[in-house]
Scaffold this active site. Structure first.
Site, PDB file in Angstrom:
ATOM      1  N   LYS A   1      14.261   7.808  22.708  1.00  0.00           N
ATOM      2  CA  LYS A   1      13.250   8.715  22.133  1.00  0.00           C
ATOM      3  C   LYS A   1      12.023   7.938  21.653  1.00  0.00           C
ATOM      4  O   LYS A   1      11.614   8.040  20.507  1.00  0.00           O
ATOM      5  CB  LYS A   1      13.866   9.561  21.018  1.00  0.00           C
ATOM      6  CG  LYS A   1      15.036  10.406  21.536  1.00  0.00           C
ATOM      7  CD  LYS A   1      15.633  11.296  20.490  1.00  0.00           C
ATOM      8  CE  LYS A   1      16.819  12.070  21.010  1.00  0.00           C
ATOM      9  NZ  LYS A   1      18.016  11.270  21.302  1.00  0.00           N
TER      10      LYS A   1
HETATM   11  O1  LIG Z   1      18.259  17.378  21.746  1.00  0.00           O
HETATM   12  C1  LIG Z   1      18.994  16.397  21.799  1.00  0.00           C
HETATM   13  C2  LIG Z   1      18.575  15.189  22.301  1.00  0.00           C
HETATM   14  C3  LIG Z   1      19.468  14.162  22.378  1.00  0.00           C
HETATM   15  N1  LIG Z   1      20.744  14.315  21.967  1.00  0.00           N
HETATM   16  C4  LIG Z   1      21.655  13.158  22.102  1.00  0.00           C
HETATM   17  O2  LIG Z   1      22.680  13.497  23.067  1.00  0.00           O
HETATM   18  C5  LIG Z   1      23.927  12.997  22.629  1.00  0.00           C
HETATM   19  C6  LIG Z   1      24.860  14.165  22.324  1.00  0.00           C
HETATM   20  O3  LIG Z   1      26.110  13.673  21.858  1.00  0.00           O
HETATM   21  P1  LIG Z   1      27.399  14.632  21.668  1.00  0.00           P
HETATM   22  O4  LIG Z   1      28.406  13.687  21.065  1.00  0.00           O
HETATM   23  O5  LIG Z   1      27.817  15.132  23.024  1.00  0.00           O
HETATM   24  O6  LIG Z   1      27.011  15.718  20.738  1.00  0.00           O
HETATM   25  C7  LIG Z   1      23.625  12.121  21.414  1.00  0.00           C
HETATM   26  O7  LIG Z   1      23.335  10.824  21.877  1.00  0.00           O
HETATM   27  C8  LIG Z   1      22.378  12.739  20.843  1.00  0.00           C
HETATM   28  O8  LIG Z   1      21.608  11.831  20.091  1.00  0.00           O
HETATM   29  C9  LIG Z   1      21.163  15.506  21.474  1.00  0.00           C
HETATM   30  O9  LIG Z   1      22.332  15.702  21.090  1.00  0.00           O
HETATM   31  N2  LIG Z   1      20.269  16.529  21.409  1.00  0.00           N
END
Ligand SMILES: O=c1ccn([C@@H]2O[C@H](COP(=O)(O)O)[C@@H](O)[C@H]2O)c(=O)[nH]1
Length: 274
Positions: free
Chosen positions: A96
Site C-alpha cells: 500500500k
Molecule cells: O481492503 C483490503 C486491502 C487489503 N487487505 C489485506 O488482505 C489480507 C486479508 O487477510 P485475511 O486474513 O484473509 O483477512 C490482509 O493482508 C489485509 O491487510 C484487506 O484485508 N482488505
C-alpha cells in the site's frame, strides 16, 4: 507476467485464488522454531502444499517489516523461492505504497526490480503523480486501492465526489493515467454489492478481492457481481488458509482450506461457461 498468462493459469487450474502470506512469527508451530528462518520455512511449506490450487501469492509486507532486517530477509527469500520454483504464479507485494513521484519511483524499484514482484498495492490518495512512477514498469502491475474491505472504508471511500462516490472517481480518473492497462484494483469482498457499480467503470480490469474467509466476505456474491467474461478476479484469503491449523499439520490444513475454495471456484467457473 501478462494478464493473458494470468487468465490462462486461472482457466487451467480452475482457480482464481490468491493466498495471503501474512506470516506472524509469533503464530508459528513449535516445530519450526529451530529453523534458521522460521518464517521462510513456514512460507515454503505453505507454498509447496498449495501451489497447485492457487494462481497468486500475496505477502503483506507489514508482517515482514515488523521483524526488521530479519523480516525483510524472510520476504526476500519468499519471493526468490516463488520466482525460482513457481514462476507461473502471480506475486503481489501488499505494501500500500504511494508518495510524491520521486519517492514512489524508489518504492517501485524496491518491489519491481529489487524483489521482482509482479504487482504492488498502491494507495491512490496522493493522485496521478504518486501513481504513475509505478506504472512506468513494463510487465508489472499497480493494484490501486478502490474500496477496501475494512469498516472504515465508509469514512471516505464512499463519500460523494461530484456526481459519484469517491471510490468510483478513483477508478474513473485512474483510467486517464499513463499505461492504464497496468492497473488492477482492490475491492473488498465485504463490499460485494458495490461490484456492479465498479464494473460499470472498469468492465475488464482485474480486481484483487480480499476479505473472503476471516473477514466474512462471500465468494458467491463476489462472483455474482464482479466476474467478467475474462474472469477478472483474484480472490484472496490469508488467515483462513495459512492458519487453518496452528499445529504441526499446518501445511496439510492449508491444502485442505485452499482446496475448499478452489473447488467452489471451479464450480463457479463451470456455471459461468468459462
Ligand atoms: O481492503 C483490503 C486491502 C487489503 N487487505 C489485506 O488482505 C489480507 C486479508 O487477510 P485475511 O486474513 O484473509 O483477512 C490482509 O493482508 C489485509 O491487510 C484487506 O484485508 N482488505
Amino acid at each position: 507476467m501478462s494478464t493473458e498468462h494470468l487468465l490462462a493459469q486461472i482457466l487451467a487450474k480452475r482457480s482464481f485464488l490468491c493466498i495471503g502470506l501474512d506470516t506472524d512469527p509469533q503464530q508459528l508451530p513449535a516445530g519450526l522454531q529451530g529453523e534458521e528462518d522460521p518464517v521462510f520455512a513456514f512460507n515454503k511449506a505453505v507454498i509447496d502444499a498449495t501451489h497447485h490450487l492457487c494462481v497468486a501469492y500475496k505477502p503483506n509486507t507489514a508482517f515482514y517489516e515488523a521483524g526488521g532486517s530479519r523480516g525483510w530477509a524472510s520476504l526476500e527469500r519468499t519471493i526468490a523461492y516463488l520466482n525460482t520454483h513457481y514462476p507461473d504464479h502471480f506475486t503481489i507485494a501488499d505494501a500500500k505504497r504511494g508518495d510524491i513521484g520521486n519517492t514512489s519511483g524508489r518504492y517501485a524499484r524496491a518491489f519491481f526490480e529489487g524483489m521482482d514482484f509482479d504487482a504492488l498495492t498502491v494507495a491512490p490518495y496522493m493522485g496521478r503523480d504518486s501513481v504513475e512512477p509505478f506504472l512506468a514498469f513494463e510487465g508489472r502491475f499497480v493494484i490501486l486501492l478502490a474500496l477496501t474491505s475494512n469498516p472504515g472504508a465508509f469514512d471516505f471511500q464512499t463519500l460523494p465526489c461530484g456526481t459519484e462516490e469517491l471510490c468510483l472517481r478513483v477508478l474513473r480518473q485512474s483510467r486517464e493515467y499513463s499505461h492504464p492497462e497496468r492497473l488492477m484494483y482492490v475491492v473488498g469482498a465485504t463490499k460485494a454489492s458495490y461490484l456492479s457499480k465498479v464494473r460499470e467503470v472498469v468492465p475488464d480490469a482485474f480486481l484483487l478481492i480480499p476479505g473472503v474467509g476471516a473477514q466474512g466476505g462471500s465468494l458467491e456474491e463476489v462472483c455474482r457481481y464482479g466476474m467478467t467474461d475474462g474472469v477478472g478476479l483474484l480472490v484472496n484469503s490469508s488467515r483462513g488458509i495459512i492458519y487453518a491449523s496452528q499445529g504441526e499439520d499446518f501445511a496439510a490444513a492449508a491444502t485442505k482450506a485452499a482446496a475448499t475454495l478452489q473447488m467452489e471456484m471451479a464450480a463457479i467457473l463451470k456455471a459461468a461457461g468459462l
